[in-house]
Design an enzyme around this catalytic site. Structure first.
Site, PDB file in Angstrom:
ATOM      1  N   LYS A 111     -40.319 -21.768 -80.929  1.00  0.00           N
ATOM      2  CA  LYS A 111     -40.748 -22.576 -82.242  1.00  0.00           C
ATOM      3  C   LYS A 111     -39.856 -23.531 -82.579  1.00  0.00           C
ATOM      4  CE  LYS A 111     -42.932 -18.323 -83.929  1.00  0.00           C
ATOM      5  NZ  LYS A 111     -43.338 -17.578 -85.202  1.00  0.00           N
ATOM      6  N   LYS A 194     -49.295 -16.083 -73.847  1.00  0.00           N
ATOM      7  CA  LYS A 194     -50.092 -15.129 -74.811  1.00  0.00           C
ATOM      8  C   LYS A 194     -50.810 -15.507 -75.622  1.00  0.00           C
ATOM      9  CE  LYS A 194     -46.596 -15.035 -78.358  1.00  0.00           C
ATOM     10  NZ  LYS A 194     -45.612 -14.348 -79.241  1.00  0.00           N
ATOM     11  N   LYS A 197     -51.554 -17.365 -82.703  1.00  0.00           N
ATOM     12  CA  LYS A 197     -52.096 -18.073 -83.502  1.00  0.00           C
ATOM     13  C   LYS A 197     -51.950 -19.685 -83.520  1.00  0.00           C
ATOM     14  CE  LYS A 197     -50.788 -14.077 -86.663  1.00  0.00           C
ATOM     15  NZ  LYS A 197     -49.495 -13.775 -87.528  1.00  0.00           N
TER      16      LYS A 197
END
Ligand code: TYM
Length: 343
Positions: A111, A194, A197
């Site tokens: 992230k 994966k 969002k």
């Protein structure tokens, strides 16, 4: 006593991975356990969120919980920031967790990207807040998708160190509950990533609020490979899963098959037997029908609930009051174990 806790971030649209990996399991666990389900808005703000969007997304995740079948009377549904005990215990856990432990967290690396210096401190200590979410209720089991496993291992380490340091068995050692036919749903565009969002392409995922035409279109366009559909020969000897080497060779095909198995409540062997040797087009058409049939009513109910924010906010307020009452004595016990005076 067993107690379930889990959380979902109110960031971006909820997708099929969130549903099959987590929310669907939240629903089924209600029958056997005391369950606490949290919209983790304090985790969301570790990355900048537009305030109006955050409000809307918090209500939307709550609506998804309700539409999926979580009963707000028997289970507790609330948003994290309404129960300050989470943030208080997180501070305590910041003093228990070691820098070396947090440095190993793969999610922070993903992230924060290339520019780690610009990441918020909150993003770095995200996992200690997650440990606090769970431990402030002394939860024993946490249903999540495969991607959260490392965070739960850290939660165990923190609990263990707290208990060792204080010489008191305050916190239980939590068990992850990772189950179902699709614990790691992959992107429809790239079987190596994966479903997420944050992926820029909306065609990489099926959102819970997508309409029937869009769902069908996304499945039709999902990436596959030029070979015919695999058959049962790809299963492990016990027949329960796809063999690792097969999975690596055709990740997109097996992702769609796992979604099919999950949505039709069948073992993975069933679609392998049914579609062995056929073309993907026929399979995709059937998968689209099943997905629309399954997800359509959830999306419609979410829309209905979103049109009634007063009701949704009432559910969150009631849940927060019940959660706060459970958290208070645990936080007091933790403070006492550390020698923090309270009067
Ligand atoms: P979040 O909001 O990213 O995802 C919510 C849940 O969905 C699961 N999930 C998936 N499962 C299968 N396939 C996928 N592609 C997929 N993508 C997401 C996640 O594993 C998760 O169960 N850190 C957590 C939120 C959290 C939490 C907690 C969870 C905060 N505190 C305490 C459990 C207990 C997260 O970011 O989930």
């Amino acid at each position: 006593m067993s107690r379930i806790f889990s959380g979902v971030q109110p960031t971006g649209n909820l997708h099929l991975g969130n549903y099959l990996g987590a929310i669907r399991n939240f629903v089924s666990l209600q029958a056997d356990y005391e369950c606490i389900y949290c919209v983790v808005d304090l985790h969301a703000i570790t990355l900048w969120q537009d305030p109006a969007e955050l409000r809307a997304q918090t209500r939307e995740v709550t609506a998804a919980f309700l539409a999926a079948g979580i009963d707000p009377k028997t289970s507790i549904i609330f948003n994290q920031s309404q129960v300050p005990a989470h943030a208080e215990l997180a501070w305590i856990f910041n003093c228990v967790a070691r820098l070396g432990w947090l440095n190993r967290m793969t999610q922070f690396k993903e992230k924060s990207g290339k520019n780690k210096e610009a990441a918020s401190v909150g993003l770095y200590v995200y996992p200690t807040l997650m440990a606090a979410d769970i431990m402030v209720y002394k939860a024993t089991h946490v249903p999540v998708g495969e991607d959260q496993r490392q965070h739960l291992e850290l939660t165990r380490d923190i609990a263990q160190k707290f208990n060792n340091d204080t010489g008191k068995e305050v916190f239980p050692i939590v068990e992850p509950l990772i189950f179902g036919a699709a614990t790691r749903v992959m992107s429809l565009r790239d079987g190596g990533k994966k479903m997420s969002k944050s992926e820029p392409s909306d065609f990489s995922r099926i959102n819970l609020n997508d309409g029937p035409d869009l769902i069908a279109q996304k499945i039709r366009k999902a990436r596959t490979d030029p070979n015919p559909m695999p058959g049962p020969e790809v299963l492990t000897p016990d027949g329960s899963a796809i063999a690792e080497d097969q999975l690596r060779a055709r990740p997109e095909a097996f992702n769609l098959l796992a979604i099919y198995a999950a949505l039709s409540n069948q073992p993975i062997a069933s679609p392998l037997n049914e579609f062995a040797g056929s073309q993907f087009s026929a399979f995709k058409q059937r998968l689209a029908e099943i997905a629309v049939e399954y997800l359509g009513p959830i999306g419609t109910e979410m829309q209905r609930l979103m049109a009634d924010p007063g009701y949704v906010d009432g559910v969150l307020a009631d849940g927060a009051a019940r959660a706060a009452a459970l958290a208070a004595p645990v936080l007091a016990e933790a403070k006492d174990a550390l020698g923090l005076l309270s009067t």
